[in-house]
Design a protein around this motif. Structure first.
Motif, short mmCIF file in Angstrom:
data_model
loop_
_atom_site.label_atom_id
_atom_site.label_comp_id
_atom_site.label_asym_id
_atom_site.label_seq_id
_atom_site.Cartn_x
_atom_site.Cartn_y
_atom_site.Cartn_z
N GLU A 56 0.89 -1.12 0.09
CA GLU A 56 0.01 -0.03 -0.10
C GLU A 56 1.22 1.19 -0.03
O GLU A 56 1.94 1.28 0.51
CB GLU A 56 -0.85 0.12 1.18
N VAL A 57 0.46 2.36 -0.56
CA VAL A 57 1.04 3.55 -0.59
C VAL A 57 1.02 4.24 0.68
O VAL A 57 -0.20 4.06 1.34
CB VAL A 57 0.68 4.46 -1.76
N CYS A 58 2.01 4.79 1.32
CA CYS A 58 1.99 5.46 2.66
C CYS A 58 2.42 6.76 2.43
O CYS A 58 3.45 7.21 1.81
CB CYS A 58 2.69 4.48 3.44
N LEU A 80 -2.20 2.55 -5.30
CA LEU A 80 -1.21 1.67 -6.14
C LEU A 80 -2.06 1.06 -7.47
O LEU A 80 -3.09 0.81 -7.14
CB LEU A 80 -0.54 0.48 -5.25
N ASP A 81 -1.38 1.10 -8.50
CA ASP A 81 -2.10 0.71 -9.68
C ASP A 81 -3.18 1.44 -10.11
O ASP A 81 -3.71 0.95 -11.06
CB ASP A 81 -2.40 -0.86 -9.50
N SER A 82 -3.35 2.65 -9.62
CA SER A 82 -4.51 3.64 -10.20
C SER A 82 -3.60 4.39 -11.29
O SER A 82 -2.47 5.00 -11.41
CB SER A 82 -4.57 4.62 -9.16
N LEU A 83 -4.27 4.57 -12.36
CA LEU A 83 -3.98 5.50 -13.33
C LEU A 83 -4.33 6.93 -13.33
O LEU A 83 -4.51 7.79 -14.37
CB LEU A 83 -4.54 4.73 -14.91
N ALA A 84 -5.03 7.28 -12.18
CA ALA A 84 -5.42 8.84 -12.04
C ALA A 84 -4.14 9.69 -12.02
O ALA A 84 -3.04 9.30 -11.34
CB ALA A 84 -6.06 9.00 -10.67
N GLY A 137 -1.21 6.46 -8.72
CA GLY A 137 -2.01 7.58 -9.38
C GLY A 137 -1.68 8.83 -8.31
O GLY A 137 -1.28 8.87 -7.40
N CYS A 138 -2.39 9.90 -8.89
CA CYS A 138 -2.13 11.50 -8.04
C CYS A 138 -3.11 11.17 -7.12
O CYS A 138 -3.16 11.83 -5.99
CB CYS A 138 -2.78 12.37 -8.89
N GLY A 182 3.82 8.55 -19.39
CA GLY A 182 3.77 9.63 -18.75
C GLY A 182 3.21 9.51 -17.28
O GLY A 182 3.30 10.45 -16.40
N HIS A 183 2.87 8.11 -16.94
CA HIS A 183 2.35 7.92 -15.59
C HIS A 183 3.53 7.69 -14.34
O HIS A 183 4.80 7.19 -14.88
CB HIS A 183 1.61 6.85 -15.57
N GLN A 184 3.21 8.48 -13.41
CA GLN A 184 4.34 8.20 -12.03
C GLN A 184 4.19 6.72 -11.60
O GLN A 184 3.05 6.04 -11.67
CB GLN A 184 4.02 9.56 -11.11
#
Length: 364
Positions: free
Chosen positions: A128-130, A212-216, A207-208, A193-195
């Motif tokens: 998970e992103v933290c 995790l694994d989000s394309l936002a 994603g923004c 261009g995705h981070q």
């Protein structure tokens, strides 16, 4: 009675002495595991009216169930409980945390198949992103890993065509290069261009929305999943004629204003290169030296400088907090065109300036 436990298969080997008549016996028993089997022997000395009686014992295996096939193994294997979440890595700003579980066979089962290992369905590790404490200043995590793993004389070696989730380190004295797997949580970029973030040696999108694994993703205005309607795009180009008197000098070209986003400056000129200054510091191609591709922290944003295949480019997400000064390094006589593009908040028009006040042509 003698009892011995086999640590490999977790079974009990039990020796039981048996007397054929009622008597008082003293027994010596020995139990031994041999080639996966329990071997047992007992010798008993009994006091009896008929004299001395010798009785041999036998083995008793205490087993609930023995697994003999892959199908049986699959039916009893199970996941352990999840571990606690790890600390956030890197230790500041946005990173990643993880937890693990393991596929196990309950202790009261054993298997007779050599090399059999439980394989449960599902993932054994979750990420998970933290968000850790804010970094007090920009941290070069790749440089930090080089020095931590290899020593203080190692510095990061960056090239845009190299795998992003491998940290390449260069020894300053010999220019020798070594590669290390990037620490989980290190930044990377996904095609398009995705981070991204390096996790398990792979670059996975983040994603923004910090999922995790989000394309936002941020639009050109800096809004998460926005449509680009909250800002204005400023773009154009500057032509510069290089004369003989300009060779070996910095030629001031334009000034990018502060508070811009989605910055891009590129140059298709052969044998002509640009340099970038912030304040009175040259942050790209200083000392009239053409350097390799690299990423620098300037004006409170990350600036990525790329050079190769006849194209030179500078990219920055922004927002910038200071003006950026763009120069040409005059390497040969001829004409060169440098193009630029960036965004500013809606209703504000901030065209670049054609001059750089307080800067001299021979700046180093």
């Amino acid at each position: 009675m003698s009892v011995r436990r086999n640590p490999r298969v977790m079974l009990w080997c039990v020796c039981v002495s048996v007397s054929v008549s009622v008597s008082v016996c003293v027994c010596l028993c020995l139990s031994v595991w041999f080639n996966g089997l329990c071997a047992c022997a007992c010798v008993c000395l009994c006091l009896h009216m008929l004299g001395v009686l010798l009785v041999q014992g036998f083995c008793l295996l205490k087993v609930d169930k023995v697994i003999r096939s892959k199908r049986q193994l699959k039916s009893v294997q199970q996941w352990s409980d999840w571990s606690d979440w790890s600390s956030c890595s890197p230790s500041c700003d946005i990173g990643v945390t993880r937890r693990e579980r393991f596929c196990i066979v309950p202790h009261h089962f054993t298997t007779t198949r050599a090399g059999s290992r439980p394989k449960c369905q599902g993932e054994h590790r979750q990420y998970e992103v933290c968000t850790a404490r804010p970094c007090q200043s920009k941290v070069d995590f790749r440089g930090q890993q080089c020095q931590t793993d290899l020593g203080l004389n190692w510095t990061p070696y960056i090239r845009s065509d190299l795998p992003q989730c491998v940290v390449y380190c260069q020894l300053q004295a010999t220019r020798h290069i070594r590669g290390l797997w990037a620490t989980d949580g290190m930044d990377c970029s996904i095609q398009g261009g995705h981070q991204g973030m390096c996790i398990g040696h792979k670059c996975r999108p983040v994603g923004c929305d910090n999922r995790l694994d989000s394309l936002a993703r941020l639009d050109a205005c800096g809004s998460c999943n926005g449509d680009g309607s909250l800002c204005n795009v400023i773009q154009g180009s500057r032509n510069q004629i290089i004369e003989k008197k300009d060779l070996g000098l910095y030629i001031p070209l334009l000034t990018i204003p502060e508070n811009v986003r989605s910055l891009r400056v590129w140059n298709n000129c052969s044998q002509q290169y640009f340099a970038v200054g912030v304040g009175y510091e040259m942050v790209v191609n200083s000392n009239l030296t053409i350097g390799p591709s690299k990423t620098v922290w300037a004006a409170e944003t990350s600036l990525s400088y790329e050079r190769g295949s006849g194209v030179e480019a500078l990219r920055g997400q922004g927002p910038t907090t200071q003006e950026l000064f763009i120069y040409l390094i005059a390497a040969s006589i001829g004409q060169c065109t440098v193009s630029y593009s960036y965004t500013v908040p809606k209703g504000k028009v901030r065209e670049p300036k054609d001059y750089i006040p307080g800067r001299s042509h021979d700046l180093e």
